[in-house]
Design a protein around this motif. Structure first.
Motif, mmCIF file in Angstrom:
data_model
loop_
_atom_site.group_PDB
_atom_site.id
_atom_site.type_symbol
_atom_site.label_atom_id
_atom_site.label_comp_id
_atom_site.label_asym_id
_atom_site.label_seq_id
_atom_site.Cartn_x
_atom_site.Cartn_y
_atom_site.Cartn_z
ATOM 1 N N ALA A 136 59.277 46.061 37.514
ATOM 2 C CA ALA A 136 59.274 47.273 38.325
ATOM 3 C C ALA A 136 59.021 48.520 37.480
ATOM 4 O O ALA A 136 58.347 49.459 37.926
ATOM 5 C CB ALA A 136 60.607 47.407 39.063
ATOM 6 N N GLY A 137 59.546 48.546 36.263
ATOM 7 C CA GLY A 137 59.434 49.745 35.440
ATOM 8 C C GLY A 137 58.265 49.773 34.491
ATOM 9 O O GLY A 137 57.897 50.844 33.988
ATOM 10 N N LEU A 138 57.633 48.616 34.243
ATOM 11 C CA LEU A 138 56.594 48.561 33.222
ATOM 12 C C LEU A 138 55.380 49.440 33.527
ATOM 13 O O LEU A 138 54.828 50.044 32.587
ATOM 14 C CB LEU A 138 56.171 47.110 32.992
ATOM 15 N N PRO A 139 54.917 49.561 34.774
ATOM 16 C CA PRO A 139 53.772 50.464 35.000
ATOM 17 C C PRO A 139 54.051 51.891 34.529
ATOM 18 O O PRO A 139 53.174 52.535 33.935
ATOM 19 C CB PRO A 139 53.576 50.392 36.521
ATOM 20 N N GLN A 140 55.251 52.397 34.767
ATOM 21 C CA GLN A 140 55.589 53.735 34.298
ATOM 22 C C GLN A 140 55.684 53.768 32.770
ATOM 23 O O GLN A 140 55.293 54.753 32.135
ATOM 24 C CB GLN A 140 56.899 54.192 34.916
ATOM 25 N N ALA A 141 56.198 52.700 32.171
ATOM 26 C CA ALA A 141 56.297 52.648 30.716
ATOM 27 C C ALA A 141 54.921 52.600 30.066
ATOM 28 O O ALA A 141 54.705 53.191 28.997
ATOM 29 C CB ALA A 141 57.127 51.441 30.290
ATOM 30 N N LEU A 142 53.982 51.936 30.674
ATOM 31 C CA LEU A 142 52.618 51.910 30.140
ATOM 32 C C LEU A 142 51.969 53.283 30.237
ATOM 33 O O LEU A 142 51.183 53.671 29.370
ATOM 34 C CB LEU A 142 51.779 50.877 30.899
ATOM 35 N N ALA A 143 52.294 54.027 31.294
ATOM 36 C CA ALA A 143 51.725 55.365 31.465
ATOM 37 C C ALA A 143 52.361 56.369 30.513
ATOM 38 O O ALA A 143 51.677 57.279 30.020
ATOM 39 C CB ALA A 143 51.905 55.823 32.911
ATOM 40 N N GLN A 144 53.667 56.224 30.225
ATOM 41 C CA GLN A 144 54.383 57.160 29.358
ATOM 42 C C GLN A 144 55.323 56.384 28.433
ATOM 43 O O GLN A 144 56.541 56.388 28.605
ATOM 44 C CB GLN A 144 55.190 58.152 30.197
ATOM 45 N N PRO A 145 54.778 55.721 27.426
ATOM 46 C CA PRO A 145 55.626 54.852 26.587
ATOM 47 C C PRO A 145 56.784 55.582 25.915
ATOM 48 O O PRO A 145 57.907 55.073 25.899
ATOM 49 C CB PRO A 145 54.634 54.308 25.553
ATOM 50 N N MET A 146 56.556 56.788 25.383
ATOM 51 C CA MET A 146 57.631 57.482 24.669
ATOM 52 C C MET A 146 58.754 57.924 25.591
ATOM 53 O O MET A 146 59.867 58.177 25.130
ATOM 54 C CB MET A 146 57.074 58.689 23.920
ATOM 55 N N GLY A 147 58.477 58.008 26.871
ATOM 56 C CA GLY A 147 59.515 58.357 27.823
ATOM 57 C C GLY A 147 60.321 57.177 28.314
ATOM 58 O O GLY A 147 61.251 57.349 29.105
#
Length: 696
Positions: free
Chosen positions: A591-602
């Motif tokens: 669920a969270g990986l798409p956002q992590a790929l878009a903003q890894p440092m966040g």
């Protein structure tokens, strides 16, 4: 809001558990706490809501209070036009998250505190907002009373436009906070590689850390880099750049004014990019996380400097932040006697009055008091010369750095005693579950790295307090103060507490604490799960209904609850052989990986969970006599192995979960090394076990 005699009356904030709300109890503003009474008053009168969110250690919150909320003419405007609600963001992070994000959507600017939002009277949807507003117009900001009148007029006259905007904003909250549904991502190392690239691209090679002023510590990023280095340390191309970034950041923060050179512990952030002058408030959550980072670095590198900072931070927590009952207080204010930083700054004359001449000269040279003032005509202590440089000069009575270090230690103790006689900053003595969990985890990591049993004892006392005071009728509560526990706990409270419990188990095993961790996870699965999309909501399914139910994967000042949920579910799932936990962790990562790929440092904390999904942690289960367990643990705890957890279970322990009960004692001591669902044959050689750990 004054009676005719001029004696101030209290408003509805009197008697609240939050020191921040109590600070406003005698304002002439007719404040309400958030709750049914305030919301009913808004519906009955048709007045819009003025929502003011802050916290007790916030400097600009105090400024706005002195300028406007204590000013009778401004308060009269507020009372005439609005229902005024005060919220402590530390007690109600659910409200703060919603309205901070709404502020960003409305203004296209970042938020902060004090947060000033204007809400509709009937459904609490925000239609205008900002942060600090001055009483008189300046710096491009309108006078607060003028703003209030314009906002109230807009609310009366522009209802159709306002309602359309509100619906669009609520729709946007859902899209931004929860993300769009899409194809299930592949759980691979791509996001970890992207984060590593971003951390290097944005690194400040001179000062350490990431970004310019204001500059915040990022302990999760430091730990991420240490893990990156460790994972490659035995390869032909070890990631020494990752080690450099982590250690330079730790060194520069420790040398600067972010770290309290006299009393230990860290302020919240630096107003400059060099870590020199902090925003002086001290928060428990920062100090818990940074304690863990310095202790981990000390273990990983063997550097005594990091160990000293960890020890100073731990001592600060035990000396100044732990309550007699065991829980840890929330924060120290930035201000004392009405001025930011006054408690902490010095003059050369004050140092000379407190120390012998030779010691004062050494202290002033070490901490910059022989150079121009660095804070409003006074000196905030920063390290400007190394011990080696001072020793090489030969001007301070010795050419031995160890001798100078001992003398500086004595001078520091003496000056701290002088400083203790000053008027202290206010201390917020409410006890927050999630922040205490971070402190417990930090103390556990420091106890292991520094080999200090007193830190284990302090962490245990804090956990015992939370279990006794904030666990009621099978549910966890978020905040306690003066014997009163209240507010339903959030996701972060549950999962950070599980993480803290697991850290404590690596120091001394207690089956009842492990069962408590399981109870907490069962509540998370039952009450917080987003069954449609994976992951967890910030609030439980029986929480007060708000305009939005947030589900966040990115870190802010604290690690994201979903990220820690994924981490602890993975670890507990592997430790106890519980497939439900492992499935929930995987669903959270997807669920969270798409956002992590878009903003890894966040999303650094989520990426650490991803790493453990790809490389399951190794659990070393020891069974044996107390003496033998202590001897092996003393050696095992010296090894930095972030993917390894050691649980030492006495041979006579009973009432163990099945996955641990089947690790039977053999002889004086035996070890079982378990990864995933596979365990090694019994290991009876300490050297063989140490060799396996160093390869993990």
């Amino acid at each position: 809001f004054y009676c005719k005699t001029g004696i101030p009356m209290t408003n509805a904030l009197a008697g609240q558990t939050s020191p921040y709300l109590e600070q406003h109890a005698d304002n002439p503003v007719d404040w309400y706490p958030w709750g049914p009474e305030a919301l009913s008053a808004a519906r009955a009168t048709g007045k819009p809501i003025l929502l003011s969110i802050g916290y007790s250690a916030c400097h600009w919150c105090h400024v706005m209070a002195h300028e406007s909320f204590e000013h009778e003419p401004t308060a009269a405007v507020m009372n005439a036009l609005f229902i005024n609600i005060k919220v402590d963001r530390e007690e109600r992070p659910d409200l703060d998250r919603i309205y901070q994000l709404a502020h960003q959507l409305l203004t296209r600017r970042g938020g902060g505190w004090p947060l000033t939002m204007f809400l509709t009277h009937d459904d609490q949807r925000p239609f205008f907002g900002g942060t600090y507003f001055p009483r008189e117009a300046r710096h491009g900001l309108p006078a607060f009373s003028d703003l209030l009148q314009r906002v109230a007029g807009y609310y009366r006259e522009q209802q159709p436009e306002l309602r359309a905007q509100n619906q669009a904003l609520v729709d946007a909250l859902g899209r931004i906070d929860d993300g769009e549904p899409g194809t299930a991502p592949t759980l691979d190392a791509a996001a970890l590689a992207l984060a590593r690239q971003q951390l290097e691209a944005r690194f400040d090679r001179e000062n350490g850390g990431w970004g310019g002023a204001p500059k915040f510590p990022h302990p999760a990023s430091i730990n991420r880099l240490l893990r990156d280095w460790h994972a490659t340390a035995l390869s032909q191309t070890p990631d020494l750049q990752a080690l450099f970034m982590a250690t330079l950041t730790l060194q520069r923060m420790a040398e600067g004014g972010l770290y309290d050179q006299l009393g230990g512990g860290f302020s919240r952030y630096s107003v400059d990019e060099h870590w020199q002058i902090p925003h002086f408030e001290k928060m428990l959550y920062d100090n818990g996380a940074l304690l863990s980072a310095y202790a981990t670095a000390a273990l990983a590198t063997g550097d005594e400097g990091y160990a000293a900072i960890a020890a100073g931070t731990a001592d600060f927590l035990l000396r100044e932040m732990q309550s007699p009952q065991g829980g840890f207080y929330s924060s120290f204010d930035a201000d004392s006697e009405g001025h930011e930083g006054r408690f902490y700054v010095w003059t050369p004359e004050a140092v000379q009055a407190a120390l012998p001449a030779a010691e004062a000269a050494l202290f002033n040279a070490r901490f910059g008091l022989d150079q121009p003032a660095n804070f409003e005509g006074a000196w905030h202590l920063v390290v400007v010369q190394s011990l080696e440089a001072l020793a090489a000069e030969g001007r301070y009575g010795s050419r031995d750095p160890a001798n100078l270090a001992a003398r500086l230690g004595a001078a520091t103790t003496a000056l701290r005693a002088v400083r203790n006689a000053r008027v202290w900053p206010g201390r917020d003595e409410k006890i927050l579950t999630s922040w205490n969990a971070l402190a417990i985890r930090g103390l556990a990591d420091a106890a292991r790295a520094l080999r200090r049993d007193d830190l284990t004892a302090a962490a245990t006392r804090a956990l015992d307090y939370l279990r006794a005071q904030l666990w009621r009728d099978g549910r966890l509560l978020a905040v306690g103060k003066d014997g009163l526990a209240q507010l339903p706990a959030y996701l972060d409270d549950h999962v950070l507490l599980v993480d803290a419990i697991l850290a404590l188990q690596t120091l001394r095993f207690r089956a009842d604490e492990l069962r408590f961790a399981c109870e907490l996870l069962e509540i998370v699965l039952a009450r917080f799960t987003d069954h449609a999309r994976g992951g967890f909501y910030f609030t439980a399914d029986d929480h007060e209904a708000l305009i939005h139910r947030s589900r966040m994967f990115g870190d802010d000042a604290m690690p994201a609850g979903n990220a820690i949920a994924a981490q602890v579910l993975l670890r507990m799932g592997h430790l106890l052989g519980e497939e439900r936990y492992l499935h929930a962790a995987e669903a959270t990562l997807r669920a969270g990986l798409p956002q992590a790929l878009a903003q890894p440092m966040g999303h650094i904390s989520l990426l650490t969970a991803l790493e453990e999904q790809l490389h399951p942690p190794l659990f070393v289960i020891l069974r044996g006599s107390d003496t033998a367990l202590a001897g092996w643990c003393e050696q095992l705890h010296r090894v930095y192995a972030p993917r390894v957890s050691v649980l030492a279970i006495p041979a006579g322990a009973t009432d163990l979960p099945p996955a641990l009960a089947d690790k039977l004692p053999v002889g004086e001591i035996v070890a079982y090394a378990c990864r995933g669902s596979t365990c090694s044959p019994p290991i009876t050689s300490l050297s063989a076990l140490l060799g396996e750990l160093r390869q993990t």
